[in-house]
Scaffold this motif. Structure first.
Motif, PDB file in Angstrom:
ATOM      1  N   SER A 158       5.210  40.828 -31.070  1.00 23.64           N
ATOM      2  CA  SER A 158       6.584  40.350 -31.298  1.00 23.64           C
ATOM      3  C   SER A 158       7.525  41.461 -31.740  1.00 23.64           C
ATOM      4  CB  SER A 158       6.585  39.241 -32.365  1.00 23.64           C
ATOM      5  OG  SER A 158       5.674  38.234 -32.018  1.00 23.64           O
ATOM      6  N   GLY A 159       7.036  42.347 -32.611  1.00 27.70           N
ATOM      7  CA  GLY A 159       7.919  43.350 -33.201  1.00 27.70           C
ATOM      8  C   GLY A 159       8.612  42.729 -34.394  1.00 27.70           C
ATOM      9  N   GLU A 160       9.925  42.758 -34.368  1.00 22.99           N
ATOM     10  CA  GLU A 160      10.667  42.143 -35.463  1.00 22.99           C
ATOM     11  C   GLU A 160      10.292  40.664 -35.571  1.00 22.99           C
ATOM     12  OE1 GLU A 160      15.124  43.230 -36.977  1.00 22.99           O
ATOM     13  OE2 GLU A 160      14.909  42.465 -34.955  1.00 22.99           O
ATOM     14  N   SER A 161      10.286  40.132 -36.797  1.00 18.65           N
ATOM     15  CA  SER A 161       9.921  38.728 -37.007  1.00 18.65           C
ATOM     16  C   SER A 161      10.666  37.807 -36.039  1.00 18.65           C
ATOM     17  CB  SER A 161      10.265  38.327 -38.443  1.00 18.65           C
ATOM     18  OG  SER A 161      10.211  36.921 -38.578  1.00 18.65           O
ATOM     19  N   LEU A 162       9.949  36.794 -35.524  1.00 14.75           N
ATOM     20  CA  LEU A 162      10.540  35.887 -34.531  1.00 14.75           C
ATOM     21  C   LEU A 162      11.628  34.984 -35.108  1.00 14.75           C
ATOM     22  CD1 LEU A 162       7.338  34.855 -32.518  1.00 14.75           C
ATOM     23  CD2 LEU A 162       9.154  36.403 -31.782  1.00 14.75           C
ATOM     24  N   HIS A 163      11.802  34.993 -36.455  1.00 18.10           N
ATOM     25  CA  HIS A 163      12.918  34.180 -36.967  1.00 18.10           C
ATOM     26  C   HIS A 163      14.255  34.837 -36.607  1.00 18.10           C
ATOM     27  CE1 HIS A 163      13.228  37.023 -40.391  1.00 18.10           C
ATOM     28  NE2 HIS A 163      14.453  36.565 -40.516  1.00 18.10           N
ATOM     29  N   ARG A 164      14.212  36.102 -36.236  1.00 17.58           N
ATOM     30  CA  ARG A 164      15.458  36.778 -35.829  1.00 17.58           C
ATOM     31  C   ARG A 164      15.735  36.440 -34.374  1.00 17.58           C
ATOM     32  NH1 ARG A 164      17.073  40.137 -39.788  1.00 17.58           N
ATOM     33  NH2 ARG A 164      15.507  40.856 -41.261  1.00 17.58           N
ATOM     34  N   ARG A 165      16.382  35.317 -34.183  1.00 15.01           N
ATOM     35  CA  ARG A 165      16.566  34.774 -32.830  1.00 15.01           C
ATOM     36  C   ARG A 165      17.565  35.588 -32.001  1.00 15.01           C
ATOM     37  NH1 ARG A 165      12.464  31.157 -33.916  1.00 15.01           N
ATOM     38  NH2 ARG A 165      13.139  29.115 -34.621  1.00 15.01           N
ATOM     39  N   GLY A 166      18.544  36.170 -32.692  1.00 14.51           N
ATOM     40  CA  GLY A 166      19.536  36.950 -31.959  1.00 14.51           C
ATOM     41  C   GLY A 166      20.928  36.327 -31.931  1.00 14.51           C
ATOM     42  N   TYR A 167      21.081  35.095 -32.457  1.00 16.63           N
ATOM     43  CA  TYR A 167      22.413  34.460 -32.411  1.00 16.63           C
ATOM     44  C   TYR A 167      23.219  34.647 -33.689  1.00 16.63           C
ATOM     45  CZ  TYR A 167      20.002  30.562 -34.841  1.00 16.63           C
ATOM     46  OH  TYR A 167      19.273  29.799 -35.715  1.00 16.63           O
ATOM     47  N   LYS A 168      22.584  35.107 -34.743  1.00 19.35           N
ATOM     48  CA  LYS A 168      23.268  35.175 -36.038  1.00 19.35           C
ATOM     49  C   LYS A 168      23.920  36.532 -36.230  1.00 19.35           C
ATOM     50  CE  LYS A 168      21.210  32.428 -39.683  1.00 19.35           C
ATOM     51  NZ  LYS A 168      20.241  32.432 -40.758  1.00 19.35           N
ATOM     52  N   THR A 169      25.245  36.538 -36.369  1.00 15.40           N
ATOM     53  CA  THR A 169      25.900  37.798 -36.719  1.00 15.40           C
ATOM     54  C   THR A 169      26.453  37.713 -38.131  1.00 15.40           C
ATOM     55  OG1 THR A 169      27.945  36.969 -35.753  1.00 15.40           O
ATOM     56  CG2 THR A 169      26.578  38.384 -34.364  1.00 15.40           C
ATOM     57  N   ALA A 170      26.643  36.478 -38.601  1.00 15.35           N
ATOM     58  CA  ALA A 170      27.273  36.300 -39.911  1.00 15.35           C
ATOM     59  C   ALA A 170      26.414  35.371 -40.766  1.00 15.35           C
ATOM     60  CB  ALA A 170      28.648  35.679 -39.719  1.00 15.35           C
ATOM     61  N   THR A 171      26.196  35.768 -42.028  1.00 19.14           N
ATOM     62  CA  THR A 171      25.439  34.896 -42.932  1.00 19.14           C
ATOM     63  C   THR A 171      26.159  34.759 -44.265  1.00 19.14           C
ATOM     64  OG1 THR A 171      24.162  36.754 -43.781  1.00 19.14           O
ATOM     65  CG2 THR A 171      23.190  35.529 -41.956  1.00 19.14           C
ATOM     66  N   ASN A 172      25.754  33.741 -45.018  1.00 18.38           N
ATOM     67  CA  ASN A 172      26.304  33.500 -46.354  1.00 18.38           C
ATOM     68  C   ASN A 172      25.308  33.931 -47.413  1.00 18.38           C
ATOM     69  OD1 ASN A 172      28.635  32.310 -45.433  1.00 18.38           O
ATOM     70  ND2 ASN A 172      27.659  30.330 -45.192  1.00 18.38           N
ATOM     71  N   ILE A 173      25.604  33.570 -48.663  1.00 16.92           N
ATOM     72  CA  ILE A 173      24.636  33.761 -49.737  1.00 16.92           C
ATOM     73  C   ILE A 173      23.442  32.870 -49.407  1.00 16.92           C
ATOM     74  CG2 ILE A 173      24.259  33.464 -52.229  1.00 16.92           C
ATOM     75  CD1 ILE A 173      27.327  33.459 -52.531  1.00 16.92           C
ATOM     76  N   ALA A 174      22.228  33.388 -49.610  1.00 21.90           N
ATOM     77  CA  ALA A 174      20.996  32.608 -49.436  1.00 21.90           C
ATOM     78  C   ALA A 174      20.921  31.851 -48.110  1.00 21.90           C
ATOM     79  CB  ALA A 174      20.858  31.622 -50.605  1.00 21.90           C
ATOM     80  N   PRO A 175      21.042  32.564 -46.973  1.00 18.40           N
ATOM     81  CA  PRO A 175      20.937  31.851 -45.687  1.00 18.40           C
ATOM     82  C   PRO A 175      19.511  31.373 -45.463  1.00 18.40           C
ATOM     83  CG  PRO A 175      20.902  34.217 -45.323  1.00 18.40           C
ATOM     84  CD  PRO A 175      21.120  34.023 -46.794  1.00 18.40           C
TER      85      PRO A 175
END
Length: 388
Positions: A158-175
Motif C-alpha cells: 500500500s505504501g502510505e496508510s490506506l486511510h489517506r484516500r486522496g480527497y481531503k485537502t482541508a481538515t479541522n481540529i481532531a479530524p
C-alpha cells in the motif's frame, strides 16, 4: 491457483469482522480473522483490488518469510538470507518500518535499522552496489513484525496508510480517520436506503465515506500512488482492468446526505473536500447549530457523527452531551442516531438509553460507538403498533 499467495490486511481494533466480510465480498480466499488484522489468499490482481476497494483496511502486506529470532544477530542473518535482488534493483530505494511486541526486542527503530543493514549488506555482496534509503517515496517498502520470537518479513503493497484516500485537502481540529469513519458507518448498518445525516460534520469525512458506501464507489480511486506501482512486477494493464471492473459495480443513490456544522470554516472545508471527492450531487452541507435544529419530514433518518470528546476543545462536556440527548429526543423522531466518543463520563449525561454499545479505539483513545433509536411517538406506542 499457482499464482496465489498469502496477504495480511491490517485494520483498527473492532473492525476485523467487517474487513473479513469485505474481503469475502471482493472474492478473497482462506479469510482468517486476527487481532487488528485479517489474513487471506489471492493473486496479484486481487492485491490491486484489495488496495483499491477495501474500506476498513489500513495496509495490505505481502509476507515473504516467517522465522523465529532469538537475537539481533539472528535477525540480521535471516533477513540477509532473503533474495532481495528479486524485489529491488541495486539502484533503487528502500524504506523499512518495524513493529515489535517482544521482551527480547524492545526498540522498533533499532530493529528497522538492523534489518536495513542486512538488506544493504546483501546487495553489496551480491551486486557490488547498494540501494538508497528513501523514507518518503521508496521503490520498496518493507515491514518487519516481531511478536515475541516470531518475525514476519513482508512487502508493504500500500505504501502510505490506506486511510489517506486522496480527497481531503482541508481538515479541522481532531479530524476523524477515513477508515474509522467508514467502519463506523458500516457497523451502524447503513445501506444507502434512507436519508443520512452528520449533524457535526467537521471536514466532511463521515458524509463522504457514507456517499461512497451508498454508491459502492471504491474508496481509494483517488489515491495518487500505491507502493506496488514501484515493484518490479507492476502490471499497469492488469491494474486498469481491475479498476474498471470495480467501477462497473457502482450504483445509484436516491436519498439525501445532509451535514451541519456551526463553524463557518468547517462548512467551507467540508464543501471543498466533498467537491474534491466529486460527491457534491449527493451531499448538502449547511451552516447550522445542531442543537437549534429539528428533523424535516417523517421519513426514516440514519445519523452517524463524531462529537467533540473534550480532548482538544474547552467546552462543558456534561452539558454538551445532555444537549445531544435533548435534541435527539425532541427534534429527531424516526431517527437511528449513532455516535462515537471516548468521553465515557460525559456519555452518561445524554439521558437516553443506548440500544447498542460497541468498544472501539479512536487512535489511542478507548471509545464507545453508541446507538440511540428515536421513535415517532413513544416507544410503547411503537411496540403496540408492531404487535398489532
Amino acid at each position: 491457483m499457482d499464482n496465489n499467495f498469502k496477504m495480511v490486511a491490517k485494520t483498527l481494533f473492532g473492525f476485523e469482522e467487517l474487513l473479513a466480510k469485505e474481503l469475502r465480498n471482493l472474492g478473497a480466499q482462506e479469510v482468517k480473522v486476527g487481532v487488528r488484522n485479517v489474513s487471506f489468499v489471492g493473486d496479484k490482481g486481487f492485491m490491486y483490488k484489495a488496495n483499491l476497494g477495501l474500506r476498513t483496511a489500513i495496509k495490505i502486506l505481502k509476507p515473504l518469510k516467517t522465522f523465529r529470532v532469538v537475537s539481533e544477530q539472528d535477525l540480521y542473518d535471516k533477513v540477509k538470507r532473503i533474495a532481495w535482488e528479486k524485489y529491488l534493483s541495486e539502484s533503487g530505494s528502500l524504506a523499512i518500518d518495524a513493529t515489535v511486541h517482544s521482551h527480547i526486542f524492545t526498540h522498533s527503530k533499532y530493529i528497522a535499522l538492523k534489518s536495513k543493514d542486512a538488506i544493504v549488506d546483501r546487495f553489496r555482496e551480491v551486486k557490488g552496489e547498494r540501494p538508497n534509503i528513501d523514507l518518503r517515496f521508496p521503490d520498496l517498502k518493507v515491514n518487519i513484525h516481531i511478536d515475541r520470537q516470531l518475525c514476519t518479513v513482508s512487502l508493504d503493497s500500500s505504501g502510505e496508510s490506506l486511510h489517506r484516500r486522496g480527497y481531503k485537502t482541508a481538515t479541522n481540529i481532531a479530524p476523524i480517520n477515513e477508515v474509522l469513519a467508514a467502519g463506523l458507518i458500516m457497523l451502524s448498518g447503513w445501506d444507502g436506503q434512507s436519508d443520512f445525516m452528520d449533524p457535526m460534520c467537521g471536514s466532511g469525512t463521515v458524509m463522504i465515506e457514507a456517499a461512497m458506501i451508498a454508491c459502492n464507489i471504491p474508496p481509494n480511486l483517488m489515491r495518487k500512488e500505491f507502493a506496488f506501482e514501484r515493484w518490479q512486477d507492476w502490471d499497469v494493464d492488469l491494474f486498469e482492468k481491475i479498476e474498471e471492473s470495480l467501477l462497473k459495480k457502482t450504483r445509484d443513490f436516491h436519498h439525501k446526505i445532509i451535514g451541519y456544522d456551526k463553524s463557518p470554516s468547517a462548512v467551507r472545508k467540508a464543501q471543498d473536500n466533498v467537491k474534491n471527492a466529486h460527491l457534491d450531487e449527493f451531499i448538502k452541507i449547511k451552516h447550522e447549530d445542531f442543537f437549534k435544529t429539528q428533523k424535516g419530514g417523517d421519513k426514516h433518518l440514519h445519523m452517524v457523527f463524531n462529537p467533540p470528546y473534550g480532548e482538544r476543545l474547552d467546552i462543558d462536556m456534561e452539558k454538551f452531551y445532555a444537549d445531544i440527548g435533548t435534541t435527539l429526543k425532541h427534534g429527531y423522531p424516526g431517527t437511528h442516531a449513532w455516535f462515537i466518543t471516548s468521553n465515557l463520563e460525559a456519555l452518561k449525561h445524554v439521558g437516553l438509553r443506548p440500544s447498542r454499545k460497541i468498544k472501539l479505539f479512536n487512535a489511542k483513545l478507548e471509545s464507545r460507538l453508541v446507538k440511540y433509536e428515536m421513535y415517532a411517538g413513544s416507544k410503547k406506542a411503537k411496540k403496540q403498533q408492531l404487535d398489532s
